[in-house]
Design a protein around this motif. Structure first.
Motif, mmCIF file in Angstrom:
data_model
loop_
_atom_site.group_PDB
_atom_site.id
_atom_site.type_symbol
_atom_site.label_atom_id
_atom_site.label_comp_id
_atom_site.label_asym_id
_atom_site.label_seq_id
_atom_site.Cartn_x
_atom_site.Cartn_y
_atom_site.Cartn_z
ATOM 1 N N ARG B 73 11.819 53.368 77.375
ATOM 2 C CA ARG B 73 12.242 53.482 78.706
ATOM 3 C C ARG B 73 11.859 52.698 79.695
ATOM 4 O O ARG B 73 10.479 52.447 79.531
ATOM 5 C CB ARG B 73 12.208 54.971 79.243
ATOM 6 N N PHE B 74 12.472 51.751 80.252
ATOM 7 C CA PHE B 74 11.899 50.600 81.221
ATOM 8 C C PHE B 74 12.819 50.539 82.399
ATOM 9 O O PHE B 74 14.079 50.593 82.359
ATOM 10 C CB PHE B 74 12.308 49.216 80.418
ATOM 11 N N SER B 75 12.159 51.019 83.471
ATOM 12 C CA SER B 75 12.697 51.345 84.728
ATOM 13 C C SER B 75 12.462 49.925 85.767
ATOM 14 O O SER B 75 11.348 49.461 85.711
ATOM 15 C CB SER B 75 12.108 52.480 85.337
ATOM 16 N N LEU B 76 13.345 49.656 86.385
ATOM 17 C CA LEU B 76 13.445 48.656 87.437
ATOM 18 C C LEU B 76 13.505 49.409 88.927
ATOM 19 O O LEU B 76 14.206 50.168 88.933
ATOM 20 C CB LEU B 76 14.588 47.638 87.398
ATOM 21 N N ILE B 77 12.623 48.939 89.574
ATOM 22 C CA ILE B 77 12.422 49.685 90.949
ATOM 23 C C ILE B 77 12.785 48.759 92.342
ATOM 24 O O ILE B 77 11.901 47.675 91.935
ATOM 25 C CB ILE B 77 11.071 50.330 91.224
ATOM 26 N N LEU B 78 13.565 48.996 93.063
ATOM 27 C CA LEU B 78 13.792 48.253 94.270
ATOM 28 C C LEU B 78 13.213 49.013 95.295
ATOM 29 O O LEU B 78 13.583 50.142 95.653
ATOM 30 C CB LEU B 78 15.014 47.943 94.682
ATOM 31 N N GLU B 79 11.854 48.686 95.731
ATOM 32 C CA GLU B 79 11.048 49.342 96.648
ATOM 33 C C GLU B 79 11.855 49.529 97.964
ATOM 34 O O GLU B 79 11.909 50.723 98.720
ATOM 35 C CB GLU B 79 9.741 48.890 96.922
ATOM 36 N N SER B 80 12.678 48.552 98.658
ATOM 37 C CA SER B 80 13.435 48.844 99.754
ATOM 38 C C SER B 80 14.485 47.850 99.691
ATOM 39 O O SER B 80 14.405 46.720 99.930
ATOM 40 C CB SER B 80 12.409 48.213 100.932
ATOM 41 N N ALA B 81 15.587 48.346 99.184
ATOM 42 C CA ALA B 81 16.783 47.589 98.864
ATOM 43 C C ALA B 81 17.228 46.795 100.092
ATOM 44 O O ALA B 81 17.330 47.256 101.216
ATOM 45 C CB ALA B 81 17.904 48.441 98.407
ATOM 46 N N SER B 82 17.592 45.569 99.747
ATOM 47 C CA SER B 82 18.122 44.456 100.685
ATOM 48 C C SER B 82 19.404 44.135 100.297
ATOM 49 O O SER B 82 19.711 44.049 99.029
ATOM 50 C CB SER B 82 17.010 43.414 100.962
ATOM 51 N N THR B 83 20.257 43.744 101.192
ATOM 52 C CA THR B 83 21.645 43.074 100.647
ATOM 53 C C THR B 83 21.600 41.932 99.685
ATOM 54 O O THR B 83 22.498 41.681 98.926
ATOM 55 C CB THR B 83 22.398 42.784 101.999
#
Lengths: 116, 116
Positions: B73-83
Protein backbone atom coordinates in the motif's frame (compact mmCIF):
# COMPACT_ATOMS: atom_id res chain seq x y z
CA UNK A 1 19.40 13.75 -17.00
CA UNK A 2 17.64 11.53 -19.47
CA UNK A 3 14.81 13.00 -21.50
CA UNK A 4 12.22 11.45 -23.80
CA UNK A 5 10.63 13.46 -26.59
CA UNK A 6 7.47 12.63 -28.51
CA UNK A 7 7.20 15.28 -31.17
CA UNK A 8 3.69 14.41 -32.36
CA UNK A 9 1.03 15.47 -29.84
CA UNK A 10 -1.71 14.01 -32.06
CA UNK A 11 -1.87 11.55 -34.92
CA UNK A 12 -4.67 9.97 -36.88
CA UNK A 13 -4.89 6.88 -39.05
CA UNK A 14 -7.52 5.21 -41.19
CA UNK A 15 -8.74 1.86 -40.00
CA UNK A 16 -6.63 -0.99 -41.49
CA UNK A 17 -3.79 1.38 -42.39
CA UNK A 18 -0.34 1.65 -40.81
CA UNK A 19 0.84 4.46 -38.57
CA UNK A 20 4.20 5.26 -36.98
CA UNK A 21 4.60 7.16 -33.73
CA UNK A 22 7.93 8.86 -33.10
CA UNK A 23 10.05 8.90 -29.98
CA UNK A 24 13.56 10.18 -29.40
CA UNK A 25 15.53 10.14 -26.20
CA UNK A 26 18.66 11.64 -24.83
CA UNK A 27 21.08 9.58 -22.76
CA UNK A 28 24.79 9.03 -22.32
CA UNK A 29 24.21 5.45 -21.21
CA UNK A 30 24.77 2.46 -23.48
CA UNK A 31 22.60 -0.07 -21.70
CA UNK A 32 18.95 0.68 -21.13
CA UNK A 33 15.36 -0.33 -21.77
CA UNK A 34 12.72 1.39 -23.84
CA UNK A 35 8.97 0.97 -23.58
CA UNK A 36 5.76 1.96 -25.29
CA UNK A 37 2.67 2.23 -23.11
CA UNK A 38 -0.94 2.60 -24.28
CA UNK A 39 -3.64 4.44 -22.35
CA UNK A 40 -7.12 3.95 -23.87
CA UNK A 41 -9.77 6.56 -23.02
CA UNK A 42 -10.86 6.15 -19.40
CA UNK A 43 -8.95 2.91 -19.11
CA UNK A 44 -5.81 1.60 -17.51
CA UNK A 45 -2.34 2.21 -18.93
CA UNK A 46 -0.84 -0.99 -20.28
CA UNK A 47 2.52 -2.00 -21.69
CA UNK A 48 2.50 -2.49 -25.46
CA UNK A 49 6.07 -3.38 -26.28
CA UNK A 50 9.58 -3.18 -24.85
CA UNK A 51 13.11 -3.20 -26.19
CA UNK A 52 16.50 -3.83 -24.66
CA UNK A 53 19.18 -1.48 -25.99
CA UNK A 54 21.78 -4.21 -26.38
CA UNK A 55 19.50 -6.22 -28.66
CA UNK A 56 19.81 -5.15 -32.26
CA UNK A 57 16.69 -6.98 -33.36
CA UNK A 58 13.58 -4.84 -33.25
CA UNK A 59 10.87 -6.03 -30.89
CA UNK A 60 7.54 -7.17 -32.32
CA UNK A 61 4.22 -7.94 -30.63
CA UNK A 62 1.54 -8.96 -33.12
CA UNK A 63 0.56 -5.78 -35.02
CA UNK A 64 2.96 -3.63 -33.00
CA UNK A 65 6.62 -3.31 -33.87
CA UNK A 66 9.39 -0.87 -33.15
CA UNK A 67 12.15 0.67 -35.20
CA UNK A 68 15.02 1.04 -32.76
CA UNK A 69 17.89 3.17 -34.02
CA UNK A 70 20.42 3.28 -31.20
CA UNK A 71 22.88 5.64 -32.82
CA UNK A 72 20.12 8.09 -33.63
CA UNK A 73 18.49 7.53 -30.22
CA UNK A 74 15.19 6.89 -31.88
CA UNK A 75 12.49 4.42 -30.87
CA UNK A 76 9.41 4.63 -33.08
CA UNK A 77 6.29 2.49 -32.77
CA UNK A 78 4.60 1.08 -35.86
CA UNK A 79 1.02 -0.09 -35.68
CA UNK A 80 -0.07 -2.19 -38.64
CA UNK A 81 -3.66 -2.91 -39.71
CA UNK A 82 -4.93 -0.25 -37.31
CA UNK A 83 -8.11 -1.04 -35.42
CA UNK A 84 -10.63 1.17 -33.66
CA UNK A 85 -9.40 -0.24 -30.36
CA UNK A 86 -5.95 1.20 -31.01
CA UNK A 87 -7.27 4.71 -30.36
CA UNK A 88 -5.45 5.85 -27.22
CA UNK A 89 -2.68 7.95 -25.76
CA UNK A 90 0.70 6.36 -26.37
CA UNK A 91 3.66 7.06 -24.11
CA UNK A 92 7.27 6.27 -24.83
CA UNK A 93 9.45 5.58 -21.77
CA UNK A 94 13.10 4.98 -20.93
CA UNK A 95 14.89 3.28 -18.09
CA UNK A 96 18.59 2.89 -17.57
CA UNK A 97 19.59 -0.72 -16.94
CA UNK A 98 21.27 -1.52 -13.65
CA UNK A 99 19.96 1.71 -12.25
CA UNK A 100 18.55 0.24 -9.09
CA UNK A 101 15.12 1.54 -8.43
CA UNK A 102 15.20 4.54 -10.76
CA UNK A 103 11.74 5.29 -12.15
CA UNK A 104 10.86 5.33 -15.82
CA UNK A 105 11.27 8.59 -17.74
CA UNK A 106 8.20 9.26 -19.88
CA UNK A 107 7.55 11.35 -22.96
CA UNK A 108 4.54 13.65 -23.06
CA UNK A 109 2.49 11.30 -25.15
CA UNK A 110 0.87 11.07 -28.58
CA UNK A 111 -2.90 10.89 -28.92
CA UNK A 112 -3.81 8.48 -31.70
CA UNK A 113 -7.22 8.63 -33.36
CA UNK A 114 -8.44 5.84 -35.61
CA UNK A 115 -10.89 6.81 -38.34
CA UNK A 116 -13.43 4.24 -39.45
CA UNK B 1 -1.75 -10.94 -13.50
CA UNK B 2 -0.43 -7.93 -11.69
CA UNK B 3 -3.19 -5.90 -10.18
CA UNK B 4 -2.84 -2.33 -9.04
CA UNK B 5 -5.96 -0.77 -7.59
CA UNK B 6 -6.75 2.76 -6.55
CA UNK B 7 -9.36 3.63 -3.97
CA UNK B 8 -11.47 5.94 -6.13
CA UNK B 9 -11.93 6.56 -9.86
CA UNK B 10 -13.41 10.00 -9.30
CA UNK B 11 -13.07 12.33 -6.33
CA UNK B 12 -14.33 15.85 -5.70
CA UNK B 13 -12.88 17.84 -2.80
CA UNK B 14 -12.92 21.41 -1.59
CA UNK B 15 -9.97 23.76 -1.33
CA UNK B 16 -8.15 23.30 1.95
CA UNK B 17 -9.33 19.76 2.57
CA UNK B 18 -6.88 16.99 3.39
CA UNK B 19 -7.08 14.34 0.68
CA UNK B 20 -5.90 10.75 0.77
CA UNK B 21 -5.40 8.72 -2.39
CA UNK B 22 -4.79 5.05 -1.78
CA UNK B 23 -3.03 2.52 -3.97
CA UNK B 24 -2.72 -1.21 -3.42
CA UNK B 25 -0.79 -3.79 -5.44
CA UNK B 26 -1.00 -7.55 -5.08
CA UNK B 27 2.24 -8.72 -6.67
CA UNK B 28 4.64 -8.18 -3.79
CA UNK B 29 6.40 -5.40 -5.69
CA UNK B 30 9.04 -3.44 -3.85
CA UNK B 31 8.68 -0.23 -5.85
CA UNK B 32 5.64 2.00 -5.97
CA UNK B 33 5.10 5.33 -7.69
CA UNK B 34 2.68 8.25 -7.80
CA UNK B 35 2.29 10.34 -10.96
CA UNK B 36 0.00 13.11 -11.98
CA UNK B 37 -1.13 13.33 -15.58
CA UNK B 38 -2.16 16.60 -17.20
CA UNK B 39 -2.94 17.30 -20.87
CA UNK B 40 0.17 18.32 -22.78
CA UNK B 41 2.44 17.58 -19.83
CA UNK B 42 2.41 13.80 -19.85
CA UNK B 43 3.17 11.90 -16.66
CA UNK B 44 5.08 13.71 -13.95
CA UNK B 45 6.50 11.81 -11.01
CA UNK B 46 5.42 13.08 -7.61
CA UNK B 47 6.97 10.54 -5.22
CA UNK B 48 8.17 6.99 -5.28
CA UNK B 49 9.03 4.37 -2.71
CA UNK B 50 11.40 1.44 -3.04
CA UNK B 51 10.67 -0.14 0.31
CA UNK B 52 8.38 0.07 3.29
CA UNK B 53 8.75 3.39 5.09
CA UNK B 54 11.11 4.64 2.38
CA UNK B 55 10.26 7.48 0.02
CA UNK B 56 11.97 9.56 -2.59
CA UNK B 57 10.89 12.86 -4.09
CA UNK B 58 10.09 12.92 -7.75
CA UNK B 59 9.91 15.89 -10.07
CA UNK B 60 6.95 17.70 -8.49
CA UNK B 61 6.67 16.82 -4.77
CA UNK B 62 5.53 20.25 -3.58
CA UNK B 63 2.15 20.16 -1.92
CA UNK B 64 2.17 16.38 -1.56
CA UNK B 65 3.36 13.80 0.92
CA UNK B 66 3.27 10.00 0.90
CA UNK B 67 3.07 7.12 3.30
CA UNK B 68 4.13 3.51 2.91
CA UNK B 69 3.51 1.55 6.09
CA UNK B 70 2.94 -1.77 4.33
CA UNK B 71 4.59 -3.20 1.26
CA UNK B 72 1.39 -3.46 -0.75
CA UNK B 73 0.00 0.00 0.00
CA UNK B 74 1.23 3.45 -1.02
CA UNK B 75 -0.77 6.52 -0.09
CA UNK B 76 -0.59 9.99 -1.58
CA UNK B 77 -1.63 12.83 0.71
CA UNK B 78 -2.63 16.33 -0.23
CA UNK B 79 -2.27 18.18 3.07
CA UNK B 80 -4.35 21.16 1.96
CA UNK B 81 -5.87 20.65 -1.46
CA UNK B 82 -5.71 23.51 -3.94
CA UNK B 83 -7.40 24.02 -7.30
CA UNK B 84 -4.10 23.58 -9.15
CA UNK B 85 -4.00 20.01 -7.85
CA UNK B 86 -7.01 19.11 -9.98
CA UNK B 87 -5.61 16.32 -12.12
CA UNK B 88 -5.52 12.62 -12.93
CA UNK B 89 -3.40 10.70 -10.42
CA UNK B 90 -1.83 7.41 -11.44
CA UNK B 91 -0.24 4.85 -9.18
CA UNK B 92 2.23 2.26 -10.45
CA UNK B 93 4.35 -0.56 -9.08
CA UNK B 94 7.34 -2.57 -10.22
CA UNK B 95 9.64 -5.24 -8.88
CA UNK B 96 13.15 -4.56 -7.72
CA UNK B 97 15.74 -5.24 -10.46
CA UNK B 98 17.00 -8.81 -10.34
CA UNK B 99 19.46 -9.93 -12.99
CA UNK B 100 18.15 -9.34 -16.48
CA UNK B 101 14.80 -7.79 -15.79
CA UNK B 102 12.78 -5.12 -17.52
CA UNK B 103 11.13 -4.00 -14.29
CA UNK B 104 8.35 -2.42 -16.28
CA UNK B 105 5.80 -0.53 -14.28
CA UNK B 106 2.22 -1.71 -13.88
CA UNK B 107 -0.38 0.99 -13.52
CA UNK B 108 -3.61 1.43 -11.62
CA UNK B 109 -6.77 2.79 -13.29
CA UNK B 110 -6.19 6.34 -12.06
CA UNK B 111 -8.10 8.73 -9.80
CA UNK B 112 -9.50 11.87 -11.37
CA UNK B 113 -9.42 14.47 -8.62
CA UNK B 114 -11.30 17.74 -8.86
CA UNK B 115 -10.63 20.42 -6.26
CA UNK B 116 -13.30 23.12 -6.10
Amino acid sequence: AQTVTQSQPEMSVQEAETVTLSCTYDTSESDYYLFWYKQPPSRQMILVIRQEAYKQQNATENRFSVNFQKAAKSFSLKISDSQLGDAAMYFCAYRRRNSGNTPLVFGKGTRLSVIA
Amino acid sequence: DVKVTQSSRYLVKRTGEKVFLECVQDMDHENMFWYRQDPGLGLRLIYFSYDVKMKEKGDIPEGYSVSREKKERFSLILESASTNQTSMYLCASSSRPRGVSYNEQFFGPGTRLTVL
